[in-house]
Design a protein around this motif. Structure first.
Motif, short mmCIF file in Angstrom:
data_model
loop_
_atom_site.label_atom_id
_atom_site.label_comp_id
_atom_site.label_asym_id
_atom_site.label_seq_id
_atom_site.Cartn_x
_atom_site.Cartn_y
_atom_site.Cartn_z
N VAL A 1 8.34 19.83 33.41
CA VAL A 1 8.12 20.73 32.30
C VAL A 1 9.49 21.04 31.54
N ALA A 2 10.35 21.63 32.34
CA ALA A 2 11.73 21.93 31.73
C ALA A 2 12.19 20.61 31.18
N THR A 3 11.99 19.59 31.99
CA THR A 3 12.79 18.34 31.42
C THR A 3 11.79 17.89 30.18
N LYS A 4 10.58 18.14 30.17
CA LYS A 4 9.75 17.64 29.00
C LYS A 4 10.44 18.84 27.62
N GLY A 5 11.05 19.89 28.07
CA GLY A 5 11.52 20.54 26.83
C GLY A 5 12.65 19.64 26.24
N PHE A 6 13.35 18.75 26.92
CA PHE A 6 14.50 18.42 26.29
C PHE A 6 14.36 17.21 25.66
N GLN A 7 12.64 16.79 25.34
CA GLN A 7 12.52 16.09 24.21
C GLN A 7 12.66 16.49 22.75
N HIS A 8 13.08 17.63 22.76
CA HIS A 8 13.69 18.34 21.33
C HIS A 8 15.13 18.42 21.62
N LEU A 9 15.88 17.95 20.61
CA LEU A 9 17.28 17.79 20.62
C LEU A 9 17.37 19.03 19.62
N VAL A 10 18.15 20.22 20.07
CA VAL A 10 18.53 21.38 19.38
C VAL A 10 19.98 21.44 19.19
N ALA A 11 20.45 22.38 18.06
CA ALA A 11 21.76 22.71 17.94
C ALA A 11 22.05 23.46 18.89
N PRO A 12 23.51 23.45 19.48
CA PRO A 12 23.83 24.77 20.54
C PRO A 12 24.11 26.08 19.76
N PHE A 13 24.80 25.84 18.54
CA PHE A 13 25.38 26.81 17.90
C PHE A 13 25.05 26.66 16.35
N ALA A 14 25.57 27.59 15.60
CA ALA A 14 25.32 27.25 14.11
C ALA A 14 26.64 26.41 13.87
N GLY A 15 26.39 25.62 12.75
CA GLY A 15 27.38 24.71 12.45
C GLY A 15 26.99 23.57 11.44
N ILE B 1 25.50 15.89 21.56
CA ILE B 1 24.33 16.14 21.72
C ILE B 1 23.94 14.82 22.49
N PHE B 2 23.48 14.66 23.80
CA PHE B 2 22.94 13.54 24.40
C PHE B 2 21.52 14.02 25.02
N ALA B 3 21.12 12.87 25.12
CA ALA B 3 19.42 13.00 25.56
C ALA B 3 19.45 13.35 27.23
N VAL C 1 23.28 23.58 10.12
CA VAL C 1 22.19 24.05 11.05
C VAL C 1 22.50 25.14 11.62
N LYS C 2 21.28 25.90 12.28
CA LYS C 2 21.50 27.05 12.75
C LYS C 2 21.27 26.75 14.38
N ALA C 3 21.79 28.00 15.10
CA ALA C 3 21.62 27.61 16.84
C ALA C 3 20.17 27.58 16.81
N GLY C 4 19.80 26.61 17.77
CA GLY C 4 18.46 26.46 18.24
C GLY C 4 17.70 25.59 17.64
N GLN C 5 18.15 25.16 16.17
CA GLN C 5 17.50 24.55 15.16
C GLN C 5 17.16 22.87 15.87
N VAL C 6 15.86 22.46 15.61
CA VAL C 6 15.60 21.00 16.02
C VAL C 6 16.09 20.02 15.19
N LEU C 7 17.16 19.21 16.08
CA LEU C 7 17.76 18.18 15.36
C LEU C 7 16.95 16.69 15.26
#
Length: 389
Positions: free
Chosen positions: A182-196, A82-84, A101-107
């Motif tokens: 706005v899309a770039t702003k959405g990347f201020q939240h780092l999320v899990a791409p899949f459950a693991g 996970i990179f910024a 973590v679950k998929a989509g969970q904020v890290l």
């Protein structure tokens, strides 16, 4: 009376002489017979000792195929670094290593003051472009009405219409810029791409964050360990016997005496020139997460039985200027050497790939100087080659 007595005495002496002579003849005859018999026995023993004595072994086909034991490396089924995607400072993090973590969970969340200002500026630019577009549309509409009364020229109307089109293009560009930010702003939240499970965290609150996978550093790592991929380098000799669908037993140092089952899902179908082996990938279920990605495992393949491969003791081999050979006996106990090819060497025994038949009588530890067509004698009954554990 005197005459008769004198005649009997010589007759009795002659009788004893005859008996003595016969006895001597018998004794001499028996002695000569015994000596002749002993001479024959000695000759037979001498001739027998002149023949080399050999032990025989019988080539055997193993009841079950050999076990191929190879080292392997376990990897997570999926792993994501996970990179910024935005610059800023780390505002907070919500998970640490070992967290499920679950998929989509904020890290974690990144504070992006510069991006916020860019978004405000982009929205202001959009509002300005929209105002200019509205004015240009009103102007163009008026000039179109005046054209109907021939109050203005066609050139002036076209200029106003072109200005409207330009203003509309500016609005479209401004909207795209706002949407990008706005899309770039959405990347201020780092999320899990899949459950693991989170396997790495290399940032903390207040850390300077640089966007991009090249200039920036890995902030988190998430791995799917419900299944593991196992990579094994299989020697070229055994690669044809290990194909997709082949099962294997896996063991790891932390669980002694326990095995896990894996299945081959892919092969490289190419030999590494440096190692002389081909890469094989297995898949093993890991529902409890007991197996650890990155760990070592011992992989055992049960190879099929090869009917044309025979096993004999290593002591039966003869290596000289004519190559690798074994000595065999025919039905007349005459020696015949056969050139053989070794499939595998187990130390105390070897597998012969070619040059030998299952019915051959093989000499174990052939005496020095033995040559083709030599006669030998058997020292003990033939025995099978010892199986190798």
């Amino acid at each position: 009376m005197s005459v008769s007595s004198s005649q009997k005495k010589p007759s009795r002496g002659l009788l004893w002489l005859i008996v003595g002579g016969v006895t001597v003849v018998v004794i001499v005859g028996v002695g000569l017979s015994v000596r002749a018999s002993e001479s024959r026995d000695l000759k037979t023993w001498t001739d027998a000792q002149a023949l080399p004595s050999v032990n025989l072994v019988k080539p055997v086909v193993q009841a079950q195929g050999p076990v191929l034991n190879l080292p392997g490396r376990m990897e997570a089924y999926s792993r994501a670094s996970i990179f910024a995607r935005v610059n800023g400072y780390l505002k907070s993090w919500n998970v640490d290593i070992g967290t499920r973590v679950k998929a989509g969970q904020v890290l974690a969340e990144i504070d992006t003051p510069e991006l916020d200002q860019q978004l405000l500026q982009a929205r202001a630019t959009l509002a300005s472009a929209q105002a200019d577009e509205h004015l240009a549309a009103t102007t163009a509409k008026r000039w179109q009405a005046m054209l109907a009364t021939d109050s203005v020229s066609r050139q002036d109307v076209d200029e106003r219409t072109g200005d409207l089109t330009a203003k509309q293009a500016k609005v479209t560009a401004a909207k795209a810029n706002v949407e990008q930010l706005v899309a770039t702003k959405g990347f201020q939240h780092l999320v899990a791409p899949f459950a693991g499970v989170v396997t790495a965290r290399s940032t903390d609150v207040g850390a300077l964050i640089s966007a991009g996978g090249t200039a920036g550093k890995e902030l988190f790592a998430v791995a799917d360990v419900s299944r593991l991929r196992v990579y094994v380098q299989v020697p070229q000799t055994f690669s044809p016997q290990i194909r997709e669908g082949t099962t294997a037993r896996l063991s790891v140092p932390e669980y002694r005496g326990e095995t896990f089952t894996g299945k081959v899902i892919a092969t490289a179908d190419a030999v590494n020139a440096a190692s002389g082996s081909t890469l094989v990938q297995l898949l093993v279920d890991n529902p409890g997460g007991r197996l650890l990605p990155g760990g070592y495992t011992s992989v055992q393949f049960d190879l099929p039985v090869q009917a044309d491969v025979l096993r004999v003791p290593s002591s039966a081999l003869v290596f000289d200027d004519k190559g690798m050979r074994v000595a065999t006996l025919d039905s007349q106990d005459h020696v015949h050497f056969k050139t053989v090819t070794i499939a595998r060497d187990f130390g105390d025994s070897v597998e012969i790939a070619s040059g030998l038949q299952a019915a051959d009588r093989v000499i174990d530890t052939p005496p020095d100087g033995l040559a083709d067509d030599d006669s030998v004698q058997l020292a003990v009954a033939s025995a099978e080659a010892k199986p190798h554990g």
